[in-house]
Write an enzyme that holds these catalytic residues in place. Structure first.
Site, short mmCIF file in Angstrom:
data_model
loop_
_atom_site.label_atom_id
_atom_site.label_comp_id
_atom_site.label_asym_id
_atom_site.label_seq_id
_atom_site.Cartn_x
_atom_site.Cartn_y
_atom_site.Cartn_z
N GLN A 163 -26.29 -24.57 5.29
CA GLN A 163 -28.06 -24.60 5.33
C GLN A 163 -28.54 -24.99 5.96
O GLN A 163 -30.18 -25.25 5.35
CB GLN A 163 -28.21 -25.48 4.02
CG GLN A 163 -26.58 -25.29 2.35
CD GLN A 163 -26.68 -26.50 1.78
OE1 GLN A 163 -27.02 -27.02 0.33
NE2 GLN A 163 -25.62 -26.41 1.65
N ASN A 164 -28.44 -25.56 7.13
CA ASN A 164 -29.23 -25.91 8.11
C ASN A 164 -29.96 -24.50 8.81
O ASN A 164 -29.78 -23.59 9.34
CB ASN A 164 -27.66 -26.74 8.89
CG ASN A 164 -27.02 -28.01 8.89
OD1 ASN A 164 -27.66 -28.21 7.66
ND2 ASN A 164 -26.67 -28.10 9.50
N VAL A 165 -31.52 -24.70 9.35
CA VAL A 165 -32.27 -24.14 9.85
C VAL A 165 -32.48 -24.73 11.63
O VAL A 165 -33.11 -24.24 11.91
CB VAL A 165 -33.81 -24.45 9.34
CG1 VAL A 165 -33.19 -23.73 7.88
CG2 VAL A 165 -34.72 -26.25 9.43
N HIS A 219 -31.00 -20.93 4.11
CA HIS A 219 -31.79 -21.63 4.49
C HIS A 219 -33.06 -21.04 5.51
O HIS A 219 -34.14 -21.45 6.31
CB HIS A 219 -32.13 -23.41 4.19
CG HIS A 219 -31.44 -23.56 2.90
ND1 HIS A 219 -31.03 -24.75 2.61
CD2 HIS A 219 -31.43 -22.41 1.46
CE1 HIS A 219 -30.57 -25.00 0.62
NE2 HIS A 219 -30.30 -23.69 1.18
N CYS A 222 -45.27 -13.71 8.63
CA CYS A 222 -46.92 -13.88 8.12
C CYS A 222 -46.72 -13.60 6.05
O CYS A 222 -46.14 -12.83 6.01
CB CYS A 222 -47.50 -12.86 8.87
SG CYS A 222 -49.03 -12.34 8.14
N GLY A 271 -20.15 -31.99 4.87
CA GLY A 271 -21.75 -33.11 5.52
C GLY A 271 -23.00 -32.57 4.20
O GLY A 271 -24.09 -31.36 5.43
N THR A 272 -22.81 -32.27 3.07
CA THR A 272 -23.76 -31.72 2.25
C THR A 272 -23.88 -32.62 0.89
O THR A 272 -22.52 -32.61 0.19
CB THR A 272 -23.37 -30.00 1.77
OG1 THR A 272 -24.57 -29.98 0.62
CG2 THR A 272 -22.43 -29.55 1.49
N ASN A 308 -17.09 -35.23 4.12
CA ASN A 308 -18.17 -36.27 4.05
C ASN A 308 -17.98 -37.92 4.02
O ASN A 308 -17.19 -38.05 3.22
CB ASN A 308 -19.07 -34.86 2.85
CG ASN A 308 -20.32 -35.95 2.66
OD1 ASN A 308 -21.01 -36.90 2.43
ND2 ASN A 308 -21.23 -34.94 1.82
N1 APR Z 1 -20.66 -36.45 8.64
C1 APR Z 1 -20.46 -35.51 7.40
N2 APR Z 1 -21.47 -35.53 6.33
C2 APR Z 1 -22.23 -37.04 7.04
C3 APR Z 1 -22.30 -37.09 8.09
C4 APR Z 1 -21.37 -37.53 9.08
N3 APR Z 1 -21.59 -38.47 9.92
N4 APR Z 1 -23.49 -38.57 7.32
C5 APR Z 1 -23.93 -38.52 6.20
N5 APR Z 1 -23.19 -36.38 5.72
C6 APR Z 1 -23.62 -36.96 4.83
C7 APR Z 1 -24.45 -37.46 3.52
O1 APR Z 1 -23.20 -37.98 3.01
C8 APR Z 1 -24.87 -36.49 2.57
O2 APR Z 1 -23.34 -36.18 1.08
O3 APR Z 1 -24.53 -34.98 4.24
C9 APR Z 1 -24.69 -35.28 3.42
C10 APR Z 1 -26.54 -34.65 3.47
O4 APR Z 1 -26.83 -34.22 2.98
P1 APR Z 1 -28.46 -33.73 2.48
O5 APR Z 1 -29.59 -34.57 3.39
O6 APR Z 1 -28.62 -34.23 0.91
O7 APR Z 1 -28.65 -32.47 3.11
P2 APR Z 1 -28.26 -31.41 2.38
O8 APR Z 1 -26.75 -31.01 1.37
O9 APR Z 1 -27.96 -29.97 3.58
O10 APR Z 1 -29.38 -30.57 1.85
C11 APR Z 1 -29.53 -29.44 1.31
O11 APR Z 1 -31.28 -29.72 0.48
O12 APR Z 1 -33.66 -30.18 0.62
C12 APR Z 1 -32.79 -28.95 0.89
O13 APR Z 1 -33.30 -27.26 2.03
C13 APR Z 1 -32.65 -28.33 2.03
O14 APR Z 1 -31.07 -27.73 3.54
C14 APR Z 1 -31.27 -28.11 2.72
C15 APR Z 1 -30.84 -28.73 0.74
#
Ligand code: APR
Length: 255
Positions: free
Chosen positions: A105-107, A123, A131, A194-195, A220
Site C-alpha cells: 500500500q506504500n507509495v 496505491h 493530468c 506493518g499495516t 506488527n
Molecule cells: N514494523 C512493523 N509494523 C509497524 C512498525 C514496525 N517497525 N511500526 C509501526 N508498525 C505498524 C503499526 O502498528 C500500524 O499497525 O504499522 C501500521 C501502520 O498503519 P497505518 O499508518 O494505518 O498504515 P497503512 O495500514 O499502510 O495504511 C493504509 O491508509 O491512509 C491510507 O493510503 C494510505 O496506504 C495507506 C493506507
C-alpha cells in the site's frame, strides 16, 4: 529468546517447503525505520493533516494547492528515505525463490530500491504525475521543467496534475488490484507486515487468502489481525532473522 523467535522456525520451514510460495502485503509500518511516517497513530500523517481535507480526491479538486503542499512534503521525505533491513530481507526472500509478489500500500518505492522485482503497488507511486483532464503522464522529475514553482502544477493542456498516488474516493489501479487478489488466492502463506489493515480493499486481502487456504502471518508491534502466527515486533528486527533461519534450513536440507 524473544516471544516471537519460537514461531520463526515454523514459519521459515513452511516457506522453504511451500509449493505455492508466499505473498506479502505491506503497509506504512515497514517504512517507519526508513523515516517515512505512518498514517495512523501517534506521529501519523493523519494527526497533522485531516485526510478529509488533504487526502480526498474532492479536496484535491476543491483546493489543489493545499493538497499539493502536503503531497510535496511527503515526496521530500520519500526522496531522502532509504530501504531498511525489513525491505532488504523481503528482496532476499524473493531472490531465494520463496515469494510470489510483494503487494504494497506504500507509495515510497522502497521495496524496489531494496531490490524486490515483483512489487504490486496498490496505491500508486510518486514516480509519475497524471493530468486529470487529458490523462497524460509525466515522470515526477520532469515537473521541474514542465511547471517550475507552480502550485498546483498544470499539464500543457491546462489540466490539473496529480501525483500518481491513490487518494480517498479514487478507484485503485485495475491491474494491481487484480494481481493482489490473484496472489492472495494462490499463496500458501500471506505475510502481513506493518499495516493497520483498516483501509479497503487491501484490508480484505488476509480474509481472501485465508478463505483460499493460506496461513496468515502478521508482523506488527501492534497486531491488527487474528492471524495463524502473530509476531508482535518491528519488521526490521523480525524479517532479517526470518531470512537467517530460512537460509539455515536451506543449508541443512542441501547438505
Ligand atoms: N514494523 C512493523 N509494523 C509497524 C512498525 C514496525 N517497525 N511500526 C509501526 N508498525 C505498524 C503499526 O502498528 C500500524 O499497525 O504499522 C501500521 C501502520 O498503519 P497505518 O499508518 O494505518 O498504515 P497503512 O495500514 O499502510 O495504511 C493504509 O491508509 O491512509 C491510507 O493510503 C494510505 O496506504 C495507506 C493506507
Amino acid at each position: 529468546m524473544s516471544h516471537w523467535t519460537a514461531a520463526l522456525h515454523d514459519i521459515a520451514t513452511a516457506l522453504v517447503r511451500s509449493e505455492r510460495k508466499a505473498t506479502v502485503l505491506t503497509g506504512a509500518g515497514i517504512s517507519i525505520p526508513s523515516g517515512v511516517p505512518s498514517f495512523r497513530g501517534e506521529k501519523g500523517l493523519w494527526e497533522r493533516y485531516d485526510p478529509a481535507e488533504y487526502a480526498h480526491i474532492d479536496a484535491f479538486h476543491r483546493q489543489p494547492a493545499r493538497v499539493w503542499q502536503m503531497l510535496r512534503e511527503l515526496r521530500q521525505v520519500i526522496e531522502r528515505a532509504r530501504p531498511n533491513p525489513a525491505h532488504l530481507a523481503l528482496a532476499r526472500l524473493e531472490e531465494l525463490g520463496y515469494l510470489r509478489a510483494v503487494v504494497t500500500q506504500n507509495v515510497d518505492g522502497l521495496h524496489q530500491a531494496a531490490g524486490s522485482r515483483d512489487v504490486v503497488e496498490l496505491h500508486g507511486s510518486y514516480r509519475e504525475v497524471v493530468c486529470l483532464a487529458c490523462g497524460a503522464r509525466y515522470p515526477w522529475d520532469s515537473l521541474e521543467l514542465l511547471a517550475p514553482d507552480e502550485t498546483p502544477p498544470r499539464c500543457t493542456c491546462g489540466g490539473l496534475l496529480k501525483p500518481d498516488v491513490v487518494l480517498f474516493g479514487e478507484l485503485l489501479p485495475r491491474y494491481p488490484l487484480i494481481r493482489a487478489w490473484v496472489e492472495a488466492q494462490n499463496c500458501d502463506t500471506l505475510l502481513v507486515i506493518g499495516t493497520s489493515a483498516e483501509v479497503e480493499p487491501a484490508a480484505s486481502l488476509p480474509a481472501v487468502a485465508r478463505n483460499a487456504g493460506a496461513r496468515i502471518v502478521e508482523i506488527n508491534p501492534h497486531p491488527a489481525l487474528d492471524a495463524d502466527f502473530t509476531l508482535a515486533a518491528p519488521a526490521e528486527e523480525v524479517l532479517p532473522r526470518l531470512v537467517e533461519v530460512v537460509e539455515e534450513i536451506r543449508g541443512t536440507s542441501a547438505a
